[in-house]
Write a protein that holds these residues in place. Structure first.
Motif, PDB file in Angstrom:
ATOM      1  N   GLY A   1      -1.964   4.363  22.426  1.00 13.33           N
ATOM      2  CA  GLY A   1      -1.186   5.292  23.229  1.00 13.33           C
ATOM      3  C   GLY A   1      -0.008   5.933  22.521  1.00 13.33           C
ATOM      4  O   GLY A   1       0.737   6.705  23.136  1.00 13.33           O
ATOM      5  N   TRP A   2       0.170   5.645  21.242  1.00 16.44           N
ATOM      6  CA  TRP A   2       1.244   6.269  20.485  1.00 16.44           C
ATOM      7  C   TRP A   2       0.851   7.705  20.111  1.00 16.44           C
ATOM      8  O   TRP A   2      -0.322   7.995  19.872  1.00 16.44           O
ATOM      9  N   THR A   3       1.825   8.581  20.044  1.00 10.50           N
ATOM     10  CA  THR A   3       1.591   9.954  19.593  1.00 10.50           C
ATOM     11  C   THR A   3       2.379  10.209  18.308  1.00 10.50           C
ATOM     12  O   THR A   3       3.428   9.599  18.062  1.00 10.50           O
ATOM     13  N   SER A   4       1.898  11.134  17.511  1.00  7.65           N
ATOM     14  CA  SER A   4       2.420  11.340  16.170  1.00  7.65           C
ATOM     15  C   SER A   4       3.701  12.168  16.158  1.00  7.65           C
ATOM     16  O   SER A   4       3.881  13.084  16.952  1.00  7.65           O
ATOM     17  N   ILE A   5       4.572  11.838  15.217  1.00  7.85           N
ATOM     18  CA  ILE A   5       5.721  12.661  14.852  1.00  7.85           C
ATOM     19  C   ILE A   5       5.497  13.093  13.408  1.00  7.85           C
ATOM     20  O   ILE A   5       5.284  12.256  12.524  1.00  7.85           O
ATOM     21  N   GLU A   6       5.512  14.416  13.175  1.00  6.82           N
ATOM     22  CA  GLU A   6       5.202  14.936  11.845  1.00  6.82           C
ATOM     23  C   GLU A   6       6.441  15.519  11.183  1.00  6.82           C
ATOM     24  O   GLU A   6       7.416  15.889  11.847  1.00  6.82           O
ATOM     25  N   GLU A   7       6.383  15.597   9.860  1.00  7.55           N
ATOM     26  CA  GLU A   7       7.480  16.170   9.080  1.00  7.55           C
ATOM     27  C   GLU A   7       6.887  16.866   7.870  1.00  7.55           C
ATOM     28  O   GLU A   7       5.864  16.426   7.329  1.00  7.55           O
ATOM     29  N   ILE A   8       7.523  17.943   7.464  1.00  5.04           N
ATOM     30  CA  ILE A   8       7.130  18.613   6.231  1.00  5.04           C
ATOM     31  C   ILE A   8       7.681  17.819   5.056  1.00  5.04           C
ATOM     32  O   ILE A   8       8.894  17.635   4.942  1.00  5.04           O
ATOM     33  N   GLY A   9       6.789  17.323   4.221  1.00  7.73           N
ATOM     34  CA  GLY A   9       7.210  16.480   3.112  1.00  7.73           C
ATOM     35  C   GLY A   9       7.819  17.256   1.968  1.00  7.73           C
ATOM     36  O   GLY A   9       7.808  18.505   1.954  1.00  7.73           O
TER      37      GLY A   9
ATOM     38  N   PRO B   1       0.824  -1.220   0.000  1.00  2.11           N
ATOM     39  CA  PRO B   1       0.000   0.000   0.000  1.00  2.11           C
ATOM     40  C   PRO B   1       0.849   1.258   0.000  1.00  2.11           C
ATOM     41  O   PRO B   1       1.940   1.293   0.569  1.00  2.11           O
ATOM     42  N   SER B   2       0.332   2.303  -0.608  1.00  2.23           N
ATOM     43  CA  SER B   2       0.994   3.599  -0.600  1.00  2.23           C
ATOM     44  C   SER B   2       0.690   4.329   0.708  1.00  2.23           C
ATOM     45  O   SER B   2      -0.098   3.859   1.543  1.00  2.23           O
ATOM     46  N   TYR B   3       1.295   5.481   0.882  1.00  2.00           N
ATOM     47  CA  TYR B   3       1.082   6.266   2.099  1.00  2.00           C
ATOM     48  C   TYR B   3      -0.322   6.851   2.128  1.00  2.00           C
ATOM     49  O   TYR B   3      -1.022   6.749   3.138  1.00  2.00           O
ATOM     50  N   TYR B   4      -0.761   7.468   1.031  1.00  2.00           N
ATOM     51  CA  TYR B   4      -1.977   8.280   1.065  1.00  2.00           C
ATOM     52  C   TYR B   4      -3.257   7.509   0.774  1.00  2.00           C
ATOM     53  O   TYR B   4      -4.347   7.991   1.091  1.00  2.00           O
ATOM     54  N   GLU B   5      -3.195   6.339   0.185  1.00  2.00           N
ATOM     55  CA  GLU B   5      -4.420   5.655  -0.219  1.00  2.00           C
ATOM     56  C   GLU B   5      -5.267   5.269   0.996  1.00  2.00           C
ATOM     57  O   GLU B   5      -4.751   5.062   2.098  1.00  2.00           O
ATOM     58  N   PRO B   6      -6.592   5.184   0.829  1.00  2.00           N
ATOM     59  CA  PRO B   6      -7.444   4.743   1.940  1.00  2.00           C
ATOM     60  C   PRO B   6      -7.003   3.368   2.435  1.00  2.00           C
ATOM     61  O   PRO B   6      -6.779   2.448   1.644  1.00  2.00           O
TER      62      PRO B   6
ATOM     63  N   LEU C   1       6.697  -0.655  -5.824  1.00  2.00           N
ATOM     64  CA  LEU C   1       6.720  -0.239  -4.420  1.00  2.00           C
ATOM     65  C   LEU C   1       6.521   1.263  -4.288  1.00  2.00           C
ATOM     66  O   LEU C   1       7.045   2.044  -5.087  1.00  2.00           O
ATOM     67  N   PRO C   2       5.774   1.689  -3.261  1.00  2.45           N
ATOM     68  CA  PRO C   2       5.528   3.115  -3.047  1.00  2.45           C
ATOM     69  C   PRO C   2       6.737   3.776  -2.388  1.00  2.45           C
ATOM     70  O   PRO C   2       7.645   3.099  -1.885  1.00  2.45           O
ATOM     71  N   ILE C   3       6.745   5.074  -2.373  1.00  2.47           N
ATOM     72  CA  ILE C   3       7.779   5.854  -1.693  1.00  2.47           C
ATOM     73  C   ILE C   3       7.115   6.682  -0.599  1.00  2.47           C
ATOM     74  O   ILE C   3       6.113   7.361  -0.833  1.00  2.47           O
ATOM     75  N   MET C   4       7.660   6.614   0.597  1.00  2.00           N
ATOM     76  CA  MET C   4       7.108   7.364   1.713  1.00  2.00           C
ATOM     77  C   MET C   4       7.544   8.840   1.632  1.00  2.00           C
ATOM     78  O   MET C   4       8.654   9.149   1.192  1.00  2.00           O
TER      79      MET C   4
ATOM     80  N   ASP D   1       6.709  17.875  -0.836  1.00  2.00           N
ATOM     81  CA  ASP D   1       5.745  18.729  -1.534  1.00  2.00           C
ATOM     82  C   ASP D   1       5.209  19.848  -0.657  1.00  2.00           C
ATOM     83  O   ASP D   1       4.297  20.580  -1.055  1.00  2.00           O
ATOM     84  N   GLY D   2       5.773  19.995   0.568  1.00  2.00           N
ATOM     85  CA  GLY D   2       5.362  21.071   1.460  1.00  2.00           C
ATOM     86  C   GLY D   2       4.247  20.712   2.404  1.00  2.00           C
ATOM     87  O   GLY D   2       3.917  21.506   3.295  1.00  2.00           O
ATOM     88  N   THR D   3       3.638  19.521   2.265  1.00  2.00           N
ATOM     89  CA  THR D   3       2.583  19.108   3.180  1.00  2.00           C
ATOM     90  C   THR D   3       3.185  18.524   4.450  1.00  2.00           C
ATOM     91  O   THR D   3       4.315  18.035   4.458  1.00  2.00           O
ATOM     92  N   THR D   4       2.413  18.591   5.520  1.00  2.00           N
ATOM     93  CA  THR D   4       2.846  18.016   6.797  1.00  2.00           C
ATOM     94  C   THR D   4       2.252  16.620   6.924  1.00  2.00           C
ATOM     95  O   THR D   4       1.039  16.433   6.816  1.00  2.00           O
ATOM     96  N   ASN D   5       3.135  15.647   7.149  1.00  2.04           N
ATOM     97  CA  ASN D   5       2.707  14.252   7.210  1.00  2.04           C
ATOM     98  C   ASN D   5       3.150  13.608   8.523  1.00  2.04           C
ATOM     99  O   ASN D   5       4.220  13.933   9.050  1.00  2.04           O
ATOM    100  N   VAL D   6       2.342  12.680   9.023  1.00  4.45           N
ATOM    101  CA  VAL D   6       2.755  11.837  10.133  1.00  4.45           C
ATOM    102  C   VAL D   6       3.677  10.766   9.558  1.00  4.45           C
ATOM    103  O   VAL D   6       3.270   9.980   8.704  1.00  4.45           O
ATOM    104  N   ILE D   7       4.925  10.773  10.026  1.00  8.69           N
ATOM    105  CA  ILE D   7       5.895   9.825   9.463  1.00  8.69           C
ATOM    106  C   ILE D   7       6.452   8.869  10.525  1.00  8.69           C
ATOM    107  O   ILE D   7       7.259   7.994  10.203  1.00  8.69           O
TER     108      ILE D   7
END
Length: 461
Positions: free
Chosen positions: A72-80, A53-58, A154-157, A82-88
């Motif tokens: 109980g996990w919390t997110s770590i985000e990064e600016i991708g 599966p890719s990152y963005y697909e449902p 294969l997808p790319i994150m 393309d400039g969007t903020t993603n949970v990585i």
């Protein structure tokens, strides 16, 4: 691979090469504070069609991370890119959950005192991902390499450092993209008491890393067919990037210590610099130039300690030194072998008697013999030739027994009164039989599977 959360602009500026050994010296701990940090990766696939599966697909990788937050996990985000903020990535009491370049899911476990705790942590994680996988229609495969996927499938994150590495890898080797996109591993991170202790552990574990590769060899297929190797994942490292991989002959030379490893790392070309939530492409540039304020992508700026910490994570030898030692020789595998890898190395390295016995086995090996063993083990497994004559199979059971004695000496018991030696059972069986996991998969492929590689998905966690 490590996940950055901040640019650490308040870190000390590095003004002297002498500072570069500080993270390694700071890793020294008294024996009672030694811990075990286990990392393991697995391939994620769609149950319906085995597609990655890719990152963005449902129901894809982003949704997988989002669903894991219920535990109980919390997110770590990064600016991708393309400039969007993603949970990585995710962080929690059990360490970090992160993504490898093609969506391989990794748990970088917390530093724990016993193997019982490590195996419990692994069990919790696999229960969580299975629960989420059942909801999203995802499965998780415990192999050292994708058995049937081409790179193009294969997808790319959306992680900045991966975009840089994907551009750089084809410039320095033919298999670097396979390393990034198609492989999975199990690793363990271990402590040392002093520089001398680090040196003995580094030398012993580096010499014996091919044995771990053989015992855990679990990647015999490429694009649906046998690839001629037992650990193709290990073979991939032979043509990924010669500047940052290999058996590090200098580790066995007189005078080896923190400063010599610093010298090595200063000669490893850079990948990136992290600033203000973004990765700046510095691939192929020199950290020595950075130290002189002459890095072309950040002219006039000196590195900070966080930049050096990042740089230490961009070398990929068979054993890696940061503020701890990383054992890097094993293919990915199922739950029992995830627990077995730290058991193997803790048993050998965390008891002085076991460490001395293991070093005595390998200390007289010459460097040509070590290199030959490393080269042959991906193809031959336990039949790979030892520098001293014979094959790995001749010492495999002996080394596992040394590890068992080290674990027995530790005498770390669970609530049922059992010590840690039971975690070595899968390795003892492999060493005794001489048949590594990949050979058992090949037997199935040529036998009951009738050449149908899709049957490998029944080997999932």
């Amino acid at each position: 691979m490590s996940t950055r959360e901040s640019s650490d602009r308040e870190d000390p500026v590095i003004e002297s090469i002498r500072q570069l050994a500080e993270p390694m010296a700071a890793g020294e701990k008294p024996r009672e504070n030694w811990r075990i940090g286990t990392e393991h990766e697995k391939q994620v696939y769609r149950l319906a069609d085995h597609r990655a599966p890719s990152y963005y697909e449902p129901g894809g990788i982003r949704d997988l991370l989002d669903e894991l937050r219920q535990f109980g996990w919390t997110s770590i985000e990064e600016i991708g890119p393309d400039g969007t903020t993603n949970v990585i990535a995710l962080k929690g009491a059990d360490g970090n959950v992160s993504l490898e370049p093609a969506g391989q899911l990794e748990l970088s476990g917390a530093p724990l005192e016993t193997l019982h705790q490590t195996c419990n942590e692994t069990g919790r994680h696999l229960e969580q991902v299975k629960a989420v996988g059942d909801k999203l229609g995802l499965g998780f495969l415990g192999l050292g390499m994708w058995p049937d996927k081409t790179r193009a499938e294969l997808p790319i994150m959306p992680k900045g450092r991966y975009e840089i590495m994907l551009r750089h890898m084809p410039r320095v080797g033919s298999l670097g993209l396979d390393m990034m996109l198609r492989t999975c591993t199990i690793q363990v991170n271990l402590d040392y008491a002093s520089e001398a202790d680090m040196v003995q552990k580094f030398r012993t574990s580096l010499a014996l890393q091919p044995l771990a590769t053989a015992l855990f060899a679990n990647s015999p297929f490429t694009e649906g067919q046998p690839n001629g190797m037992l650990s193709y994942r290990s073979h991939i490292w032979s043509d990924t990037d010669p500047h940052r991989t290999g058996m590090l002959p200098f580790v066995f030379e007189d005078g080896f210590g923190y400063e010599r490893y610093v010298d090595y790392m200063l000669d490893v070309p850079m990948y990136f610099v992290f600033r203000d939530g973004r990765y700046i492409d510095a691939s192929g540039l020199s950290f020595r130039d950075f130290m002189a304020g002459k890095l072309s992508v950040l002219p006039g700026e000196l590195p900070r300690m966080s930049d050096w910490t990042d740089h230490l994570s961009t070398a990929f030898p068979e054993v890696r030194l940061k503020s701890f030692l990383e054992m890097r020789g094993a293919d990915g595998g199922p739950w029992s072998r995830i627990c077995a890898l730290p058991a193997f190395w803790v048993g050998l390295l965390y008891d002085q008697g076991a460490l001395d016995a293991a070093w005595n086995l390998v200390k007289d090996w010459d460097m040509d013999g070590r290199e030959r063993l490393r080269t042959e083990v991906p193809r031959l497994g336990l039949d790979a030739p030892l520098p001293s004559g014979g094959t790995l199979k001749d010492i495999a059971s002996q080394v596992v027994d040394i590890a068992r004695s080290g674990l027995a000496s530790r005498a770390k018991r669970d609530a049922m009164g059992q010590d840690e030696t039971g975690f070595l059972t899968p390795l003892a069986e492999i060493a005794q039989s001489g048949k590594v996991p990949a050979q058992r998969l090949l037997d199935k492929f040529h036998g009951e599977w009738g050449g149908d590689i899709s049957q490998v998905y029944e080997e999932r966690f």
